[in-house]
Design an enzyme around this catalytic site. Sequence first.
Site, PDB file in Angstrom:
ATOM      1  N   GLY A   1      -3.078   7.522   0.858  1.00 26.42           N
ATOM      2  CA  GLY A   1      -3.977   6.420   0.519  1.00 26.42           C
ATOM      3  C   GLY A   1      -5.421   6.717   0.910  1.00 26.42           C
ATOM      4  O   GLY A   1      -5.682   7.280   1.975  1.00 26.42           O
TER       5      GLY A   1
ATOM      6  N   ARG B   1      -0.915  -2.687  10.711  1.00 28.71           N
ATOM      7  CA  ARG B   1      -1.501  -3.314  11.900  1.00 28.71           C
ATOM      8  C   ARG B   1      -1.968  -4.744  11.645  1.00 28.71           C
ATOM      9  O   ARG B   1      -2.304  -5.449  12.603  1.00 28.71           O
ATOM     10  CB  ARG B   1      -2.656  -2.467  12.437  1.00 28.71           C
TER      11      ARG B   1
ATOM     12  N   LYS C   1      -7.224   4.519   1.846  1.00 32.25           N
ATOM     13  CA  LYS C   1      -7.439   3.628   2.994  1.00 32.25           C
ATOM     14  C   LYS C   1      -7.830   4.485   4.205  1.00 32.25           C
ATOM     15  O   LYS C   1      -8.674   4.106   5.006  1.00 32.25           O
ATOM     16  CB  LYS C   1      -6.137   2.869   3.261  1.00 32.25           C
TER      17      LYS C   1
ATOM     18  N   GLY D   1       0.849  -1.210   0.000  1.00 34.30           N
ATOM     19  CA  GLY D   1       0.000   0.000   0.000  1.00 34.30           C
ATOM     20  C   GLY D   1       0.875   1.247   0.000  1.00 34.30           C
ATOM     21  O   GLY D   1       0.723   2.146  -0.835  1.00 34.30           O
ATOM     22  N   HIS D   2       1.840   1.293   0.931  1.00 30.30           N
ATOM     23  CA  HIS D   2       2.767   2.435   0.966  1.00 30.30           C
ATOM     24  C   HIS D   2       3.542   2.518  -0.353  1.00 30.30           C
ATOM     25  O   HIS D   2       3.727   3.599  -0.909  1.00 30.30           O
ATOM     26  CB  HIS D   2       3.805   2.254   2.090  1.00 30.30           C
TER      27      HIS D   2
HETATM   28  P1  AMP Z   1       0.636   4.888   7.655  1.00 31.80           P
HETATM   29  O1  AMP Z   1       2.033   4.382   7.593  1.00 31.80           O
HETATM   30  O2  AMP Z   1      -0.364   3.885   8.121  1.00 31.80           O
HETATM   31  O3  AMP Z   1       0.512   6.227   8.325  1.00 31.80           O
HETATM   32  O4  AMP Z   1       0.217   5.164   6.134  1.00 31.80           O
HETATM   33  C1  AMP Z   1       0.960   6.020   5.321  1.00 31.80           C
HETATM   34  C2  AMP Z   1       0.203   6.255   4.036  1.00 31.80           C
HETATM   35  O5  AMP Z   1      -0.010   5.004   3.377  1.00 31.80           O
HETATM   36  C3  AMP Z   1      -1.186   6.871   4.265  1.00 31.80           C
HETATM   37  O6  AMP Z   1      -1.436   7.842   3.261  1.00 31.80           O
HETATM   38  C4  AMP Z   1      -2.099   5.680   4.119  1.00 31.80           C
HETATM   39  O7  AMP Z   1      -3.405   6.013   3.698  1.00 31.80           O
HETATM   40  C5  AMP Z   1      -1.377   4.888   3.043  1.00 31.80           C
HETATM   41  N1  AMP Z   1      -1.817   3.487   3.058  1.00 31.80           N
HETATM   42  C6  AMP Z   1      -1.817   2.643   4.126  1.00 31.80           C
HETATM   43  N2  AMP Z   1      -2.348   1.453   3.782  1.00 31.80           N
HETATM   44  C7  AMP Z   1      -2.701   1.554   2.467  1.00 31.80           C
HETATM   45  C8  AMP Z   1      -3.318   0.664   1.531  1.00 31.80           C
HETATM   46  N3  AMP Z   1      -3.680  -0.565   1.865  1.00 31.80           N
HETATM   47  N4  AMP Z   1      -3.521   1.117   0.264  1.00 31.80           N
HETATM   48  C9  AMP Z   1      -3.159   2.383  -0.084  1.00 31.80           C
HETATM   49  N5  AMP Z   1      -2.587   3.260   0.751  1.00 31.80           N
HETATM   50  C10 AMP Z   1      -2.350   2.858   2.006  1.00 31.80           C
END
Ligand code: AMP
Length: 279
Positions: A146, A186, A148, A35-36
């Site tokens: 994302g 997570r 998400k 995703g990232h």
């Molecule tokens: P985080 O590390 O959880 O703060 O996420 C960092 C970025 O990655 C944020 O913009 C999230 O929305 C994006 N992100 C996390 N999981 C996904 C996913 N499954 N698909 C797309 N983007 C994602």
Amino acid sequence: MKIVKTIDEMQCLSQNWDADIAVGFVPTMGFLHEGHLSLVKRARSECRIVIVSIYVNPAQFGPNEDLSSYPRNLDRDLALLKPLGVDYVFLPSNQMMYPEGYKTWIEVKEISSLLCGASRPGHFMGVATVVLKLVHLTRPDFMYMGEKDFQQVAVLQAMLKDLNVCTRIVPCPIIRESDGLALSSRNVYLSPDERKRALCLYNAILLARQMYQDGIRDPQVVESALREEILSAGARIDYIALVNAASFEECESLEDDSRLIMAVYLGKTRLIDNSALLA
Ligand code: AMP
């Protein structure tokens, strides 16, 4: 790929970005997954300079949340980013971001108190504050985020608009496992049994889309079907909401721009997911 560990260094770099080249920024909390990486690849394809930050922001965690157990693996993250042609990885420390005497917080009213904001008081204030600081430090034209975290995108878009920040958010699609579970750092918390049951989120999305396609427009009818789907998987519902994707107001009648947004617990792990109804 240059590792940037101090605020001074990041500021020196960003003050010298050429006005006519596109700078893309991907803020993350690390423990990277596809995703990232999809955000990084998109930034790489659209920008001349790509910066990724890895920072687990304590300000967006509540006192009883998972800050101390949040998964981290910097070496692995760097190994994943390197082949993607990232220019800079910014790794600020807590001491740098919130030195003693730190006092300033960004509050985006209304939308920050709904849904995830209602369940996690102060969460979006922590997010808005850290993202504004990171935007000031990296000075990007585009910030890749994302869908998400659909509400997070809306909160940050409001903040950038209200504060006349020129950075534009590029919302990117949710990346899922082959069975439909949205990728999330997570997900590592889930036991094998919880991992199976976590599919109730995606099943709820499929059910909502099907009901919408079948012409059902009453949000209460859809919501109660989704509740049943999730509860029968043994998950605990934090919230299920059918809202207008732009205003976040609850739908009176479902429309093409309605969005399903959910948070559920599998054991102690809180997972979020969302989708348009018009698939
Ligand atoms: P985080 O590390 O959880 O703060 O996420 C960092 C970025 O990655 C944020 O913009 C999230 O929305 C994006 N992100 C996390 N999981 C996904 C996913 N499954 N698909 C797309 N983007 C994602």
